[in-house]
Design an enzyme around this catalytic site. Structure first.
Site, short mmCIF file in Angstrom:
data_model
loop_
_atom_site.label_atom_id
_atom_site.label_comp_id
_atom_site.label_asym_id
_atom_site.label_seq_id
_atom_site.Cartn_x
_atom_site.Cartn_y
_atom_site.Cartn_z
N ARG A 166 -4.72 -24.62 -18.53
CA ARG A 166 -4.32 -25.51 -17.44
C ARG A 166 -4.65 -26.97 -17.78
NH1 ARG A 166 -6.18 -29.54 -14.10
NH2 ARG A 166 -8.20 -28.48 -13.98
N ASP A 167 -5.92 -27.33 -17.70
CA ASP A 167 -6.36 -28.70 -17.96
C ASP A 167 -5.96 -29.13 -19.37
OD1 ASP A 167 -7.63 -31.08 -17.49
OD2 ASP A 167 -9.67 -30.30 -17.58
N HIS A 179 -18.77 -29.74 -16.43
CA HIS A 179 -17.42 -29.90 -17.01
C HIS A 179 -17.43 -31.26 -17.72
CE1 HIS A 179 -12.87 -29.44 -16.64
NE2 HIS A 179 -13.00 -30.69 -17.04
N HIS A 182 -16.59 -34.01 -20.81
CA HIS A 182 -15.60 -34.40 -21.82
C HIS A 182 -16.31 -35.02 -23.02
CE1 HIS A 182 -11.63 -34.37 -19.35
NE2 HIS A 182 -12.39 -33.34 -19.07
N CYS A 203 -7.81 -37.26 -23.82
CA CYS A 203 -8.28 -38.09 -22.71
C CYS A 203 -7.14 -38.96 -22.19
CB CYS A 203 -9.43 -38.98 -23.16
SG CYS A 203 -10.02 -40.07 -21.85
N ASN A 234 -11.53 -32.77 -23.03
CA ASN A 234 -12.38 -31.61 -22.82
C ASN A 234 -13.20 -31.23 -24.06
OD1 ASN A 234 -11.57 -30.58 -20.13
ND2 ASN A 234 -9.54 -30.48 -21.08
#
Lengths: 300, 300
Positions: free
Chosen positions: A15-16, A207, A209, A240, A249
């Site tokens: 997804r992300d 979560h 990055h 990003c 991520n």
């Protein structure tokens, strides 16, 4: 504080990781990615986003993805649902867990979801209510917890306030997102300590990055604080959006390597996961942003 | 344990970072790189290697580099000298500090410098003696402190033994190298604790590679133990000779970002350092392996 004995990874690659890809990725590729991740031992996979295809065209096949999944026992396949309409569509797709997305920065909330933080929380109320009726769990994301692309510094108290609101509203877990990856370990610890004063640590996830290469150091610091749920993306898929060409991520492979090195169980087979990262990056023509993935592939 | 107030970075890019580059790099480029690093605030720069050009052709211009340097006040320019012949040549080049290179792995010592660990230490004795006469400081490197490409695991006691020997022989500082980057934070801490039982912590440096993405997490862990000297390479120059295409030296920019985020002083201007990384990688046609460098360049 001793490290947790085991850590649950929430894999956000499908997804992300894929949502901002400009070229169409076939539903079959997405389904294969999700299945391979399950084979590698991931037990929580964010599979789709039920947002308008107008905003996120890459996720337009959300329904086909959710209904096409070869569901593996013990694996949770979740979807992002920004509003009631999205939730209804996700429920029709047979989803068993959904996620809502808030920000700790007013400017980011306005620019990203076009409303204030308070308005976004109010919008989630009926989503949480409907999910409860349907016996579907809801996860809450909070973005910009260690900095905002528009405002810069974000007060830990603001992160705590939004996190607490999501938790009280019924989110079983709140995922704290360092959206632009500018955090460093002390800042991450202080933010987490602030949030954990208002809600239980075992309801929180990190979560982070890796845009500035700090993600694993930050994760190590919050593992020392008791965090036991980590979001990551196979091969670091995603990049990003606020610094094109830079990392987004943190890569699942690198997180798993860290955790196993600390003697923490994940249930994940690193080699299979790394193979999956090699496969998907070749398939969609993206660089593999997992250092572990690259090193294992180079070693042959 | 509180973090150190300040950390000294030892910049190894011009030597360790460039030595394996297959295409010739001009002496002028090397000199400009070294000068730019000084402008960025680096106070310790490893500039050359006095090894046989037969083994390391890229370093064949060591004398031109050492004599061509625009020496900045307060900056130490050091060189690697594997033996007495190398040291004599370095002294003629006006070097003020040199380094010797040992391994904590017997197999690595044999394959890399063609002798046992004990033989290598014996070979360093006259180097140390001659350096003492010339009033030149000697730094000692120990490779494979967290794993060996041939033997796998390396006992912390072995690392301690070799480090202690170098220290007792007169090395003012011993740099602990995770040559293949397989270490993780707990392992790094345990290794360091073992070494620091036999010699003072303030005589130790961490030289970690980022091949598996763990370098910053490992550095964070050893900073917690009291390490205050870190080796790194601008733009992560160097790669990993044991996994072609993978990362080697941790990027100086990423280390500086971590340290500044922890409130630790370095005397380094991050933007100038990042510009230097962008410049050198473009000049020699290599990817910029610093995530901070890439993120800052992408931000524009």
């Amino acid at each position: 504080m001793p490290f947790p004995q085991s850590v649950r990874l929430v894999e956000v690659g499908p997804r992300d990781g894929l949502q901002n890809e400009p070229e169409p990725i076939s539903t079959a590729t997405k389904l294969e990615l999700i299945d391979r991740l399950g084979v590698a031992g991931l037990r929580h996979i964010e599979a789709a986003s039920f947002v308008s295809p107008k905003w996120v065209p890459q996720m337009a096949d959300h329904r086909e993805v959710m209904t096409g999944l070869a569901r593996r026992p013990g694996v949770v396949y979740s979807a992002l649902t920004p509003n009631l309409k999205g939730l209804e569509a996700a429920l029709e797709g047979g989803v068993e867990e959904v996620a809502v997305f808030a920000a700790a920065s007013e400017s980011f909330s306005q620019k990203n979801i076009n409303c204030s933080i308070a308005e976004s929380l109010a919008r989630f109320e009926p989503v949480l209510e409907r999910a409860r009726q349907a016996d579907v769990r809801v996860r809450g994301y909070v973005s910009c917890v260690l900095g905002c692309p528009y405002e810069g510094e974000i007060a830990p108290s603001k992160v705590a306030e939004v996190s607490k609101a999501l938790h009280e509203m019924g989110c079983y877990e709140v995922s704290l997102g360092d959206t632009i990856g500018t955090g460093t370990p002390l800042k991450a610890r202080r933010m987490l300590e602030s949030v954990a004063r208002d809600m239980p640590m075992d309801r929180l996830a990190a979560h982070f990055h890796d845009t500035y290469g700090q993600a694993l150091a930050n994760l190590y610091a919050v593992l020392e604080e008791g965090i036991a749920v980590i979001d990551s993306s196979v091969a670091g898929l995603g990049g990003c959006p606020y610094a094109r060409g830079a990392s987004g991520n943190v890569a699942s492979e690198d997180v798993v390597y860290l955790l196993h090195g600390l003697g923490i169980e994940t249930g994940i087979d690193l080699e299979t996961l790394a193979d999956t990262g090699t496969w998907i990056t070749r398939t969609i023509g993206r660089p593999n942003r997992s250092k572990v993935g690259v090193a294992l592939a180079a070693r042959g």
